[in-house]
Scaffold this motif. Structure first.
Motif, PDB file in Angstrom:
ATOM      1  N   PRO A 197       0.815  -1.229   0.000  1.00  0.00           N
ATOM      2  CA  PRO A 197       0.000   0.000   0.000  1.00  0.00           C
ATOM      3  C   PRO A 197       0.844   1.273   0.000  1.00  0.00           C
ATOM      4  N   LEU A 198       1.951   1.275   0.711  1.00  0.00           N
ATOM      5  CA  LEU A 198       2.816   2.457   0.730  1.00  0.00           C
ATOM      6  C   LEU A 198       3.410   2.722  -0.647  1.00  0.00           C
ATOM      7  N   VAL A 199       3.877   1.677  -1.304  1.00  0.00           N
ATOM      8  CA  VAL A 199       4.471   1.842  -2.638  1.00  0.00           C
ATOM      9  C   VAL A 199       3.410   2.284  -3.640  1.00  0.00           C
ATOM     10  N   GLU A 200       2.217   1.692  -3.545  1.00  0.00           N
ATOM     11  CA  GLU A 200       1.138   2.052  -4.467  1.00  0.00           C
ATOM     12  C   GLU A 200       0.759   3.523  -4.307  1.00  0.00           C
ATOM     13  N   CYS A 201       0.682   3.975  -3.060  1.00  0.00           N
ATOM     14  CA  CYS A 201       0.364   5.384  -2.812  1.00  0.00           C
ATOM     15  C   CYS A 201       1.479   6.287  -3.339  1.00  0.00           C
ATOM     16  N   TRP A 202       2.713   5.872  -3.151  1.00  0.00           N
ATOM     17  CA  TRP A 202       3.859   6.643  -3.653  1.00  0.00           C
ATOM     18  C   TRP A 202       3.777   6.787  -5.177  1.00  0.00           C
ATOM     19  N   ARG A 203       3.418   5.724  -5.855  1.00  0.00           N
ATOM     20  CA  ARG A 203       3.353   5.764  -7.318  1.00  0.00           C
ATOM     21  C   ARG A 203       2.258   6.723  -7.802  1.00  0.00           C
ATOM     22  N   HIS A 204       1.218   6.908  -7.020  1.00  0.00           N
ATOM     23  CA  HIS A 204       0.091   7.734  -7.456  1.00  0.00           C
ATOM     24  C   HIS A 204       0.140   9.148  -6.883  1.00  0.00           C
ATOM     25  N   SER A 205       1.190   9.465  -6.162  1.00  0.00           N
ATOM     26  CA  SER A 205       1.296  10.786  -5.551  1.00  0.00           C
ATOM     27  C   SER A 205       2.047  11.740  -6.481  1.00  0.00           C
ATOM     28  N   SER A 206       1.576  12.977  -6.529  1.00  0.00           N
ATOM     29  CA  SER A 206       2.243  13.985  -7.347  1.00  0.00           C
ATOM     30  C   SER A 206       3.052  14.969  -6.508  1.00  0.00           C
ATOM     31  N   SER A 207       2.782  15.032  -5.212  1.00  0.00           N
ATOM     32  CA  SER A 207       3.493  15.952  -4.330  1.00  0.00           C
ATOM     33  C   SER A 207       4.849  15.372  -3.950  1.00  0.00           C
ATOM     34  N   SER A 208       5.912  16.129  -4.203  1.00  0.00           N
ATOM     35  CA  SER A 208       7.252  15.645  -3.868  1.00  0.00           C
ATOM     36  C   SER A 208       7.411  15.497  -2.357  1.00  0.00           C
ATOM     37  N   GLU A 209       6.791  16.383  -1.588  1.00  0.00           N
ATOM     38  CA  GLU A 209       6.891  16.288  -0.136  1.00  0.00           C
ATOM     39  C   GLU A 209       6.192  15.041   0.383  1.00  0.00           C
ATOM     40  N   LEU A 210       4.997  14.762  -0.133  1.00  0.00           N
ATOM     41  CA  LEU A 210       4.272  13.566   0.287  1.00  0.00           C
ATOM     42  C   LEU A 210       5.025  12.308  -0.125  1.00  0.00           C
ATOM     43  N   LYS A 211       5.590  12.304  -1.328  1.00  0.00           N
ATOM     44  CA  LYS A 211       6.350  11.141  -1.782  1.00  0.00           C
ATOM     45  C   LYS A 211       7.549  10.895  -0.875  1.00  0.00           C
ATOM     46  N   ARG A 212       8.157  11.984  -0.394  1.00  0.00           N
ATOM     47  CA  ARG A 212       9.284  11.849   0.522  1.00  0.00           C
ATOM     48  C   ARG A 212       8.834  11.173   1.829  1.00  0.00           C
ATOM     49  N   HIS A 213       7.690  11.567   2.351  1.00  0.00           N
ATOM     50  CA  HIS A 213       7.173  10.959   3.583  1.00  0.00           C
ATOM     51  C   HIS A 213       6.849   9.477   3.368  1.00  0.00           C
ATOM     52  N   LEU A 214       6.319   9.159   2.211  1.00  0.00           N
ATOM     53  CA  LEU A 214       5.985   7.758   1.920  1.00  0.00           C
ATOM     54  C   LEU A 214       7.246   6.904   1.820  1.00  0.00           C
ATOM     55  N   LEU A 215       8.286   7.427   1.186  1.00  0.00           N
ATOM     56  CA  LEU A 215       9.537   6.673   1.114  1.00  0.00           C
ATOM     57  C   LEU A 215      10.160   6.509   2.499  1.00  0.00           C
ATOM     58  N   LEU A 216      10.037   7.530   3.329  1.00  0.00           N
ATOM     59  CA  LEU A 216      10.548   7.411   4.697  1.00  0.00           C
ATOM     60  C   LEU A 216       9.812   6.302   5.441  1.00  0.00           C
ATOM     61  N   ALA A 217       8.503   6.212   5.257  1.00  0.00           N
ATOM     62  CA  ALA A 217       7.732   5.139   5.901  1.00  0.00           C
ATOM     63  C   ALA A 217       8.213   3.772   5.417  1.00  0.00           C
ATOM     64  N   VAL A 218       8.518   3.669   4.137  1.00  0.00           N
ATOM     65  CA  VAL A 218       9.056   2.404   3.601  1.00  0.00           C
ATOM     66  C   VAL A 218      10.375   2.063   4.282  1.00  0.00           C
ATOM     67  N   ALA A 219      11.238   3.065   4.460  1.00  0.00           N
ATOM     68  CA  ALA A 219      12.534   2.818   5.100  1.00  0.00           C
ATOM     69  C   ALA A 219      12.366   2.409   6.554  1.00  0.00           C
ATOM     70  N   ILE A 220      11.397   3.011   7.241  1.00  0.00           N
ATOM     71  CA  ILE A 220      11.164   2.699   8.645  1.00  0.00           C
ATOM     72  C   ILE A 220      10.657   1.274   8.825  1.00  0.00           C
ATOM     73  N   LEU A 221      10.030   0.718   7.805  1.00  0.00           N
ATOM     74  CA  LEU A 221       9.519  -0.664   7.897  1.00  0.00           C
ATOM     75  C   LEU A 221      10.617  -1.661   8.265  1.00  0.00           C
ATOM     76  N   ARG A 222      11.836  -1.409   7.772  1.00  0.00           N
ATOM     77  CA  ARG A 222      12.960  -2.308   8.035  1.00  0.00           C
ATOM     78  C   ARG A 222      12.684  -3.746   7.583  1.00  0.00           C
ATOM     79  N   ARG A 223      11.970  -3.894   6.496  1.00  0.00           N
ATOM     80  CA  ARG A 223      11.712  -5.222   5.939  1.00  0.00           C
ATOM     81  C   ARG A 223      12.638  -5.434   4.739  1.00  0.00           C
TER      82      ARG A 223
END
Length: 323
Positions: A237-263
């Motif tokens: 879901p995080l990656v899917e939302c990132w792909r559909h986001s146009s805001s660079s700031e929001l995309k940055r937050h989504l990538l940070l959430a992916v990094a925090i997952l530590r998976r």
């Protein structure tokens, strides 16, 4: 000046005890300092007692807490001693809820320019978290009240505590709060994270519904909650939302959430973005991967990908993120 030097000497002596294995003589001195008149000295002594799990100091800590409740505006400005005591007792897993309950209910209005300000919000937050540990579901009425506290710190702590307590009742309270929302994005995120802590299988779908790029603030809150959950199911879901986001700031937050997952799969996604993504996206992936720069395995893997791609802008992004 002598009194000031005396206070400085006490604080310096206490600082010297941090990180040490204490002798019986030092423990006795520490217990004496818990009885000191200065809230700064008591706060410092309490921190050391908690750090060393000196359960034999619990009685002195409880007595000191009550002493600083008598005239708190004069004797314990900013609740320094009371907060240190509550944190110390919780660190040593103190089983009695008495002090924690007093802390969770304490309001301390201190004079500030143009009026007064409550300095006890961090104390109430610490009390709320400690009560959840001690009383479990027995703390639910107080936790529900704390979820409506004027202070954001307390509402956040209440949401975290409800998630830790768990159970159907806690989940329903957090669900209601999530539906109502909160003026503070961090509180809202903690509510969503609390739902995932209560029952991820039941509430994951609900939390994902807030990954809506048209509501950037709510989306960021949900992303943070999902990232902190460490759930493997949160990645797609995080990656899917990132792909559909146009805001660079929001995309940055989504990538940070992916990094925090530590998976592992999350690291794979970010590494692939560094390897093949557009340079701006690769640079953002490197920026969020930088939170793991002290992990030698991740550092070497990312360095290898950057060297293989061999683009100046991406090398510069790596240097900024990994130092």
């Amino acid at each position: 000046m002598a009194a000031r030097r005396s206070l400085d000497d006490k604080l310096a002596a206490l600082r010297a005890l941090r990180g040490q294995s204490l002798t019986n003589e030092q423990k006795a001195e520490l217990r004496a300092r818990i009885g000191d008149r200065s809230n700064l000295v008591v706060a410092a002594a309490a921190a050391i007692a908690g750090e060393n799990s000196l359960v034999e100091c619990a009685g002195e800590l409880e007595a000191a807490f009550d002493r600083f409740l008598i005239n708190p505006l004069k004797d314990d400005k900013l609740c320094r001693a009371k907060l240190g005591i509550v944190q110390a007792l919780n660190d040593m897993e103190h089983p009695d809820s008495g002090v924690f309950l007093k802390a969770a209910r304490h309001v301390q209005l201190e004079p500030v320019w143009g009026g007064s300000e409550d300095s006890a919000a961090p104390l109430r937050a610490a009390g709320v978290l400690a009560l959840a540990r001690v009383e479990g579901t027995g703390a639910l009425p107080l936790l529900v009240d704390a979820l409506a506290d004027p202070a954001e710190d307390v509402r956040s702590a209440a949401a975290t505590a409800l998630g830790a307590v768990g159970g159907e009742a806690a989940g329903l309270v957090l669900r209601l709060k999530a539906r109502i929302g909160d003026t503070d994005p961090d509180v809202f995120s903690e509510c969503l994270g609390g739902l995932l802590a209560v029952d991820a299988s039941e509430y994951l779908t609900l939390v994902v519904t807030y990954l809506d790029p048209s509501d950037p603030i709510g989306c960021e809150s949900a992303a943070l909650a999902l990232g902190k959950s460490r759930l493997a199911e949160a990645l797609d879901p995080l990656v899917e939302c990132w792909r559909h986001s146009s805001s660079s700031e929001l995309k940055r937050h989504l990538l940070l959430a992916v990094a925090i997952l530590r998976r592992p799969a999350a690291f794979d996604f970010l590494a692939e973005l560094v390897a093949t993504g557009p340079e701006p996206d690769a640079a953002e992936a490197l920026a969020v991967l930088g939170i793991h720069k002290d992990d030698p395995l991740i550092r070497e893997r990312v360095k290898s990908v950057v060297e293989e791609r061999d683009r100046p802008a991406i090398r510069a992004a790596f240097d900024r993120a990994f130092g």
